[in-house]
Design an enzyme around this catalytic site. Structure first.
Site, PDB file in Angstrom:
ATOM      1  N   GLY A 105       1.076  -2.852  -6.384  1.00 43.24           N
ATOM      2  CA  GLY A 105       1.114  -1.669  -5.866  1.00 43.24           C
ATOM      3  C   GLY A 105      -0.022  -0.869  -6.111  1.00 43.24           C
ATOM      4  O   GLY A 105      -1.112  -1.090  -5.569  1.00 43.24           O
ATOM      5  N   GLY A 106      -0.050  -0.431  -6.934  1.00 40.72           N
ATOM      6  CA  GLY A 106      -1.477   0.557  -7.549  1.00 40.72           C
ATOM      7  C   GLY A 106      -2.842  -0.173  -7.323  1.00 40.72           C
ATOM      8  O   GLY A 106      -3.707   0.155  -6.430  1.00 40.72           O
ATOM      9  N   TRP A 110       0.744  -1.096   0.023  1.00 37.54           N
ATOM     10  CA  TRP A 110       0.010   0.211  -0.172  1.00 37.54           C
ATOM     11  C   TRP A 110       0.872   1.237   0.165  1.00 37.54           C
ATOM     12  O   TRP A 110       0.312   2.506   0.013  1.00 37.54           O
ATOM     13  CB  TRP A 110      -0.775  -0.105   1.099  1.00 37.54           C
ATOM     14  CG  TRP A 110      -1.991  -1.307   1.271  1.00 37.54           C
ATOM     15  CD1 TRP A 110      -1.994  -2.138   0.213  1.00 37.54           C
ATOM     16  CD2 TRP A 110      -2.922  -1.394   2.012  1.00 37.54           C
ATOM     17  NE1 TRP A 110      -3.194  -3.000   0.376  1.00 37.54           N
ATOM     18  CE2 TRP A 110      -3.746  -2.594   1.672  1.00 37.54           C
ATOM     19  CE3 TRP A 110      -3.334  -0.736   3.382  1.00 37.54           C
ATOM     20  CZ2 TRP A 110      -4.714  -3.050   2.613  1.00 37.54           C
ATOM     21  CZ3 TRP A 110      -4.332  -1.213   3.974  1.00 37.54           C
ATOM     22  CH2 TRP A 110      -5.125  -2.322   3.442  1.00 37.54           C
ATOM     23  N   LYS A 111       2.098   1.049   0.077  1.00 40.74           N
ATOM     24  CA  LYS A 111       3.122   1.982   0.173  1.00 40.74           C
ATOM     25  C   LYS A 111       2.559   3.221   0.941  1.00 40.74           C
ATOM     26  O   LYS A 111       2.257   2.880   2.198  1.00 40.74           O
ATOM     27  CB  LYS A 111       3.058   2.749  -1.286  1.00 40.74           C
ATOM     28  CG  LYS A 111       3.673   1.719  -2.311  1.00 40.74           C
ATOM     29  CD  LYS A 111       4.220   2.089  -3.720  1.00 40.74           C
ATOM     30  CE  LYS A 111       4.303   1.136  -4.448  1.00 40.74           C
ATOM     31  NZ  LYS A 111       4.918   1.430  -5.769  1.00 40.74           N
ATOM     32  N   GLY A 166       4.406   1.235 -11.347  1.00 42.20           N
ATOM     33  CA  GLY A 166       3.560   2.406 -11.459  1.00 42.20           C
ATOM     34  C   GLY A 166       3.397   3.110 -12.695  1.00 42.20           C
ATOM     35  O   GLY A 166       2.937   4.286 -12.720  1.00 42.20           O
TER      36      GLY A 166
HETATM   37  C1  PEP Z   1       5.268  -2.182  -6.584  1.00 42.89           C
HETATM   38  O1  PEP Z   1       5.568  -1.019  -6.108  1.00 42.89           O
HETATM   39  O2  PEP Z   1       5.727  -3.054  -5.737  1.00 42.89           O
HETATM   40  C2  PEP Z   1       4.352  -2.358  -7.508  1.00 42.89           C
HETATM   41  C3  PEP Z   1       4.424  -3.341  -8.164  1.00 42.89           C
HETATM   42  O3  PEP Z   1       3.716  -1.317  -8.031  1.00 42.89           O
HETATM   43  P1  PEP Z   1       2.765  -1.243  -9.162  1.00 42.89           P
HETATM   44  O4  PEP Z   1       1.712  -2.456  -8.943  1.00 42.89           O
HETATM   45  O5  PEP Z   1       1.709  -0.066  -8.936  1.00 42.89           O
HETATM   46  O6  PEP Z   1       3.302  -1.076 -10.389  1.00 42.89           O
END
Ligand code: PEP
Length: 251
Positions: free
Chosen positions: A234-235, A10-11, A173
């Site tokens: 991530g997102g 979730w950063k 991202g």
């Molecule tokens: C991440 O930061 O680990 C990632 C995979 O982000 P995203 O899915 O947004 O590319």
């Protein structure tokens, strides 16, 4: 047969209230999910609340970083004990954002990996090349150094508790996903490298996730590859329906 693992990173998103709402929505669909290991990695401030929401379910909680040290004068750091008392089971280490913005290097990442394993937390070690490195044909070289250094001193029998996340930095991202073939190629390389480092048993058991703009639409093809054992998301982990969709693609 390796169990697939889908982890949501979730950063630096979600207040406690928002985190509880997201975890509760995910729990509605995945509370009893046995076939896939599901891991939610909220920011530190929301870990306790998310742990409370998913207690008595099969959903795991992870952290996004951890100190390599025991305790003491390390301003701003969080120790393994602090995580374990919140029922954290996994910890993301060496994410490319930490390598890039906070200058974490392989030496410190390795110390964290060793500390996590010693304390029975499962590390999710992130590796991956930048765009210019891929274009220069250096992908394998970059990933090899990150793996050899990051997993230095990890005994073969501990690989059952190690998760490696291959995350091409150019795909994080950005909406650009590695093709399933590109990802599989690097995953197979990583598994071969682990075989060379510590033997076939460890290579067969270590789980290797793909990360980089994974979404419900591209997850089935990526997760169907023989060496892709899950995803670090991530997102798409910030919305319950997308995250659940990815977990369902892993079933
Ligand atoms: C991440 O930061 O680990 C990632 C995979 O982000 P995203 O899915 O947004 O590319």
């Amino acid at each position: 047969m390796r169990k697939k693992i889908i982890a949501g990173n979730w950063k630096m998103n979600k207040t406690i209230e928002e985190a509880v709402e997201l975890a509760a929505a995910i729990k509605r669909d995945l509370a009893d999910c046995k076939a896939v290991d599901v891991v939610l990695c909220p920011p530190f401030t929301a870990i306790k609340s998310v742990s409370d929401v998913v207690s008595e379910t099969l959903i795991n909680v992870g952290a996004q970083n951890m100190s390599s040290e025991e305790e003491g004068a390390y301003t701003g750091e969080i120790s393994h004990n602090m995580l374990k008392e919140l029922f954290v089971r996994y910890v993301i280490l060496g994410h490319s954002e930490r390598r890039e913005y906070y200058k974490e290097n392989d030496y410190w990442i390795n110390r964290k990996v060793l500390k996590a394993l010693e304390k029975k937390l499962r590390p999710i070690l992130c590796v991956g090349e930048k765009l210019e490195q891929r274009e220069a044909g250096e992908t394998e070289k970059v990933v090899e150094v990150q793996i050899r250094e990051g997993l230095k001193g990890v005994p073969a029998e501990a690989y059952a508790d190690v998760v490696i996340a291959y995350e091409p930095v150019w795909a994080i991202g950005t909406g650009k996903t590695a093709t399933a073939e590109q990802a599989q190629e690097v995953h197979a390389f990583i598994r071969g490298l682990v075989r060379e480092m510590v033997g076939d048993q460890a290579a067969q058991t270590v789980r290797i996730q793909y990360g980089g703009s994974m979404k419900p639409g591209n997850a089935p093809e990526l997760l169907a590859q023989p060496d892709i054992d899950g995803g670090l998301i991530g997102g798409a982990a910030l919305e319950a329906s997308s995250f659940v969709g990815i977990v369902k693609a892993a079933l």
